[in-house]
Design a protein around this motif. Structure first.
Motif, PDB file in Angstrom:
ATOM      1  N   LEU A 203      16.613  -8.911  -8.201  1.00  0.00           N
ATOM      2  CA  LEU A 203      15.807  -8.266  -9.241  1.00  0.00           C
ATOM      3  C   LEU A 203      15.088  -9.274 -10.139  1.00  0.00           C
ATOM      4  CD1 LEU A 203      17.386  -5.805  -8.259  1.00  0.00           C
ATOM      5  CD2 LEU A 203      17.724  -5.148 -10.637  1.00  0.00           C
ATOM      6  N   ALA A 204      13.957  -8.832 -10.658  1.00  0.00           N
ATOM      7  CA  ALA A 204      13.266  -9.604 -11.694  1.00  0.00           C
ATOM      8  C   ALA A 204      14.070  -9.532 -12.990  1.00  0.00           C
ATOM      9  CB  ALA A 204      11.868  -9.037 -11.911  1.00  0.00           C
ATOM     10  N   GLN A 205      14.069 -10.630 -13.729  1.00  0.00           N
ATOM     11  CA  GLN A 205      14.688 -10.654 -15.060  1.00  0.00           C
ATOM     12  C   GLN A 205      13.637 -10.202 -16.071  1.00  0.00           C
ATOM     13  OE1 GLN A 205      18.103 -10.998 -14.090  1.00  0.00           O
ATOM     14  NE2 GLN A 205      18.135 -11.940 -16.115  1.00  0.00           N
ATOM     15  N   LEU A 206      13.985  -9.228 -16.889  1.00  0.00           N
ATOM     16  CA  LEU A 206      13.037  -8.724 -17.885  1.00  0.00           C
ATOM     17  C   LEU A 206      13.163  -9.501 -19.189  1.00  0.00           C
ATOM     18  CD1 LEU A 206      13.349  -4.830 -17.483  1.00  0.00           C
ATOM     19  CD2 LEU A 206      12.081  -6.464 -16.088  1.00  0.00           C
ATOM     20  N   GLU A 207      12.077  -9.529 -19.953  1.00  0.00           N
ATOM     21  CA  GLU A 207      12.136 -10.062 -21.325  1.00  0.00           C
ATOM     22  C   GLU A 207      11.187  -9.250 -22.201  1.00  0.00           C
ATOM     23  OE1 GLU A 207      10.330 -14.108 -21.674  1.00  0.00           O
ATOM     24  OE2 GLU A 207      10.082 -13.936 -19.502  1.00  0.00           O
ATOM     25  N   ASP A 208      11.579  -9.108 -23.464  1.00  0.00           N
ATOM     26  CA  ASP A 208      10.723  -8.385 -24.405  1.00  0.00           C
ATOM     27  C   ASP A 208       9.632  -9.326 -24.906  1.00  0.00           C
ATOM     28  OD1 ASP A 208      12.032  -5.797 -24.554  1.00  0.00           O
ATOM     29  OD2 ASP A 208      13.704  -6.862 -25.477  1.00  0.00           O
ATOM     30  N   ALA A 209       8.378  -8.904 -24.810  1.00  0.00           N
ATOM     31  CA  ALA A 209       7.270  -9.713 -25.325  1.00  0.00           C
ATOM     32  C   ALA A 209       7.320  -9.720 -26.843  1.00  0.00           C
ATOM     33  CB  ALA A 209       5.942  -9.135 -24.847  1.00  0.00           C
ATOM     34  N   PRO A 210       6.884 -10.826 -27.472  1.00  0.00           N
ATOM     35  CA  PRO A 210       6.825 -10.843 -28.940  1.00  0.00           C
ATOM     36  C   PRO A 210       5.979  -9.676 -29.438  1.00  0.00           C
ATOM     37  CG  PRO A 210       6.271 -13.004 -28.024  1.00  0.00           C
ATOM     38  CD  PRO A 210       6.358 -12.051 -26.869  1.00  0.00           C
ATOM     39  N   GLY A 211       6.499  -8.943 -30.427  1.00  0.00           N
ATOM     40  CA  GLY A 211       5.745  -7.821 -30.991  1.00  0.00           C
ATOM     41  C   GLY A 211       5.894  -6.523 -30.227  1.00  0.00           C
ATOM     42  N   SER A 212       6.692  -6.536 -29.141  1.00  0.00           N
ATOM     43  CA  SER A 212       6.803  -5.310 -28.354  1.00  0.00           C
ATOM     44  C   SER A 212       7.510  -4.201 -29.123  1.00  0.00           C
ATOM     45  CB  SER A 212       7.537  -5.574 -27.034  1.00  0.00           C
ATOM     46  OG  SER A 212       8.815  -6.122 -27.272  1.00  0.00           O
ATOM     47  N   GLU A 213       8.318  -4.590 -30.117  1.00  0.00           N
ATOM     48  CA  GLU A 213       9.014  -3.561 -30.902  1.00  0.00           C
ATOM     49  C   GLU A 213       8.051  -2.804 -31.821  1.00  0.00           C
ATOM     50  OE1 GLU A 213       8.786  -7.340 -33.051  1.00  0.00           O
ATOM     51  OE2 GLU A 213       9.589  -6.821 -31.087  1.00  0.00           O
ATOM     52  N   GLU A 214       6.799  -3.287 -31.906  1.00  0.00           N
ATOM     53  CA  GLU A 214       5.817  -2.602 -32.765  1.00  0.00           C
ATOM     54  C   GLU A 214       5.031  -1.539 -32.000  1.00  0.00           C
ATOM     55  OE1 GLU A 214       3.755  -6.093 -34.151  1.00  0.00           O
ATOM     56  OE2 GLU A 214       5.737  -6.818 -34.750  1.00  0.00           O
ATOM     57  N   MET A 215       5.553  -1.130 -30.833  1.00  0.00           N
ATOM     58  CA  MET A 215       4.822  -0.186 -29.994  1.00  0.00           C
ATOM     59  C   MET A 215       4.404   1.066 -30.755  1.00  0.00           C
ATOM     60  SD  MET A 215       5.826   0.977 -26.194  1.00  0.00           S
ATOM     61  CE  MET A 215       4.515   1.414 -25.081  1.00  0.00           C
ATOM     62  N   PHE A 216       5.277   1.540 -31.631  1.00  0.00           N
ATOM     63  CA  PHE A 216       4.976   2.793 -32.330  1.00  0.00           C
ATOM     64  C   PHE A 216       4.566   2.567 -33.783  1.00  0.00           C
ATOM     65  CE2 PHE A 216       8.205   3.883 -29.049  1.00  0.00           C
ATOM     66  CZ  PHE A 216       7.348   4.578 -28.212  1.00  0.00           C
ATOM     67  N   GLY A 217       4.321   1.293 -34.162  1.00  0.00           N
ATOM     68  CA  GLY A 217       3.906   1.011 -35.522  1.00  0.00           C
ATOM     69  C   GLY A 217       4.986   1.358 -36.539  1.00  0.00           C
ATOM     70  N   GLU A 218       4.585   1.604 -37.774  1.00  0.00           N
ATOM     71  CA  GLU A 218       5.531   1.957 -38.828  1.00  0.00           C
ATOM     72  C   GLU A 218       5.780   3.460 -38.780  1.00  0.00           C
ATOM     73  OE1 GLU A 218       7.151  -0.073 -41.163  1.00  0.00           O
ATOM     74  OE2 GLU A 218       6.460  -1.603 -39.760  1.00  0.00           O
ATOM     75  N   LEU A 219       7.001   3.841 -38.487  1.00  0.00           N
ATOM     76  CA  LEU A 219       7.310   5.269 -38.335  1.00  0.00           C
ATOM     77  C   LEU A 219       8.130   5.772 -39.518  1.00  0.00           C
ATOM     78  CD1 LEU A 219       8.407   5.263 -34.603  1.00  0.00           C
ATOM     79  CD2 LEU A 219       6.315   6.253 -35.499  1.00  0.00           C
ATOM     80  N   PRO A 220       7.903   7.023 -39.926  1.00  0.00           N
ATOM     81  CA  PRO A 220       8.778   7.592 -40.956  1.00  0.00           C
ATOM     82  C   PRO A 220      10.207   7.706 -40.427  1.00  0.00           C
ATOM     83  CG  PRO A 220       7.325   9.272 -40.025  1.00  0.00           C
ATOM     84  CD  PRO A 220       6.882   7.956 -39.468  1.00  0.00           C
ATOM     85  N   GLU A 221      11.175   7.644 -41.341  1.00  0.00           N
ATOM     86  CA  GLU A 221      12.592   7.649 -40.932  1.00  0.00           C
ATOM     87  C   GLU A 221      12.982   8.900 -40.155  1.00  0.00           C
ATOM     88  OE1 GLU A 221      15.288   6.862 -44.148  1.00  0.00           O
ATOM     89  OE2 GLU A 221      14.229   5.019 -44.674  1.00  0.00           O
ATOM     90  N   ASP A 222      12.288  10.022 -40.413  1.00  0.00           N
ATOM     91  CA  ASP A 222      12.664  11.269 -39.730  1.00  0.00           C
ATOM     92  C   ASP A 222      11.839  11.508 -38.469  1.00  0.00           C
ATOM     93  OD1 ASP A 222      10.253  11.740 -40.943  1.00  0.00           O
ATOM     94  OD2 ASP A 222      10.818  13.673 -41.827  1.00  0.00           O
ATOM     95  N   SER A 223      11.145  10.464 -37.959  1.00  0.00           N
ATOM     96  CA  SER A 223      10.336  10.636 -36.751  1.00  0.00           C
ATOM     97  C   SER A 223      11.207  11.066 -35.578  1.00  0.00           C
ATOM     98  CB  SER A 223       9.641   9.325 -36.384  1.00  0.00           C
ATOM     99  OG  SER A 223       9.084   9.429 -35.081  1.00  0.00           O
ATOM    100  N   PRO A 224      10.733  12.073 -34.801  1.00  0.00           N
ATOM    101  CA  PRO A 224      11.499  12.510 -33.622  1.00  0.00           C
ATOM    102  C   PRO A 224      11.742  11.375 -32.623  1.00  0.00           C
ATOM    103  CG  PRO A 224       9.574  13.929 -33.975  1.00  0.00           C
ATOM    104  CD  PRO A 224       9.491  12.824 -34.972  1.00  0.00           C
ATOM    105  N   ILE A 225      10.883  10.342 -32.661  1.00  0.00           N
ATOM    106  CA  ILE A 225      11.037   9.220 -31.723  1.00  0.00           C
ATOM    107  C   ILE A 225      12.421   8.582 -31.848  1.00  0.00           C
ATOM    108  CG2 ILE A 225      10.189   6.876 -31.203  1.00  0.00           C
ATOM    109  CD1 ILE A 225       7.342   7.992 -31.797  1.00  0.00           C
ATOM    110  N   PHE A 226      12.960   8.593 -33.083  1.00  0.00           N
ATOM    111  CA  PHE A 226      14.280   7.987 -33.301  1.00  0.00           C
ATOM    112  C   PHE A 226      15.416   8.853 -32.764  1.00  0.00           C
ATOM    113  CE2 PHE A 226      11.954   5.960 -37.000  1.00  0.00           C
ATOM    114  CZ  PHE A 226      11.810   4.733 -36.366  1.00  0.00           C
TER     115      PHE A 226
END
Length: 369
Positions: A203-226
């Motif tokens: 298998l390929a080894q995965l890595e998170d790209a810098p900034g990948s955690e910003e995919m959804f931008g700034e989300l409100p705390e009650d966002s269904p995404i969470f």
């Protein structure tokens, strides 16, 4: 369209993406009218050892696996093992709790079953425990009346579809995948849910790209995404326990195996056609559309595939169906041009820029050809 032309253009593009640092390692495969016209790789599968990506390097590709699991369901439906309008609770009685008894296989495939969320506090280890996850989902209260609304079932989808497959066939899910899809297409060692320990070194080894955690931008705390469930990072996806678990919301695949699978949905590939033309029309037509209850934007789903070319007006590109994955992987089929494309990568980005670029090249060359 000359085959060498499209192959060389894609190869050049992905080599430049690796050289620029935008990608680490990737595969692209394209089929046209049942023939493979692109099989391109670039970069490294494992940055630590320098092991290069080859065409048979499997990548954990997140939601690309949804398209693979859906295809398994359609092949079973083709053989009358199950029916789209069967209530899920007929196959899996526990699922009918709290008013979910009307939810059908069709609702589950089209992201409208009404159970997109998971309780807070679950861990990635929990995701590896099939029985526990199925019990939680079966016992959950729906967010909406099944079939009334649509919302992306990011993680729960895999357990619902997987349990439907398991109950309908009485067999382990990886066995059904190989019998119905991987084996007939000659790609049994390139399409996986649970990856056998003996295969994990490929298998390929995965890595998170810098900034990948910003995919959804700034989300409100009650966002269904969470509320969708635990975040499955690159580090998690490299773990043996995750790799060997059936997490059907994702899949471990090669680009060429997935492009071949989509090609065998459109028509014959080396004498194999997975489903009839009539079923193809049904599964790739819009089954459910509306505002996505998780993300808040308009969405349209067929039976297990997103409808419309990504980053385009879905109304204008309803001849395209497929599923992309977190981190930038993508796979789709275009019924108009008879083309299928799959792209896998191991540097998980916050967007689909690479898939857009490569897909754009393919679309342009096909249109000119």
């Amino acid at each position: 369209m000359t085959v060498t032309n499209i192959q060389s253009q894609v190869q050049k593009a992905i080599e430049e993406l690796v050289e620029s640092g935008a990608e680490r390692g990737l595969q692209v495969a394209v089929y046209r009218h049942g023939e493979q016209v692109v099989d391109a790789v670039a970069g490294v599968a494992d940055p630590e050892t320098g092991r290069p990506v080859t065409s048979d390097t499997p990548f954990f590709s997140y939601s690309i696996g949804k398209g693979v699991a859906s295809t398994v369901v359609h092949v079973l439906a083709e053989r009358d093992v199950l029916d789209y309008d069967t209530p899920i609770s007929e196959l899996w009685p526990e699922f009918g709790a709290h008013g979910k008894e009307r939810a059908t296989v069709r609702h589950a495939l089209s992201q409208s079953a009404g159970v997109p969320g998971l309780p807070a506090g679950l861990t990635v280890e929990d995701l590896c425990d099939w029985e526990k996850m199925c019990e939680i989902i079966a016992g959950s209260e729906p967010w909406w009346e099944p079939g009334e609304k649509i919302g992306y079932h990011a993680i729960t989808w895999g357990y619902i579809i997987g349990e439907i497959i398991r109950r309908a066939t009485g067999k382990p899910i990886p066995e059904v995948l190989q019998e119905e899809v991987g084996g007939p297409l000659g790609v049994a060692n390139e399409l996986f849910f649970a990856v056998p320990a003996s295969e994990q070194g490929r298998l390929a080894q995965l890595e998170d790209a810098p900034g990948s955690e910003e995919m959804f931008g700034e989300l409100p705390e009650d966002s269904p995404i969470f509320k969708l469930g635990p975040d499955l990072t690159a580090e998690h996806a490299n773990r043996a326990d995750v790799r060997s678990a059936n997490i059907l919301a994702g899949g471990t695949v090669t680009a060429r195996a997935v492009a071949r699978m989509y090609a065998a949905l459109l028509g014959e590939v080396d004498g194999v056609r997975l489903i009839s033309p009539e079923r193809l029309r049904e599964v790739s037509a819009v089954a459910m559309s509306g505002e996505d209850q998780i993300f808040g934007f308009p969405t349209a789903w067929g039976l297990g595939y997103s409808i419309g070319q990504f980053m385009s007006n879905a109304q204008e590109t309803q001849h395209v169906f497929g599923v992309g994955g977190v981190g930038g992987s993508h796979a789709y089929a275009d019924k108009e041009s008879g083309t299928t494309l799959a792209l896998t990568n191991n540097l998980l980005a916050a967007d689909f820029g690479t898939a857009e670029q490569v897909g754009g090249i393919v679309t342009k060359v096909v249109a000119e050809g």
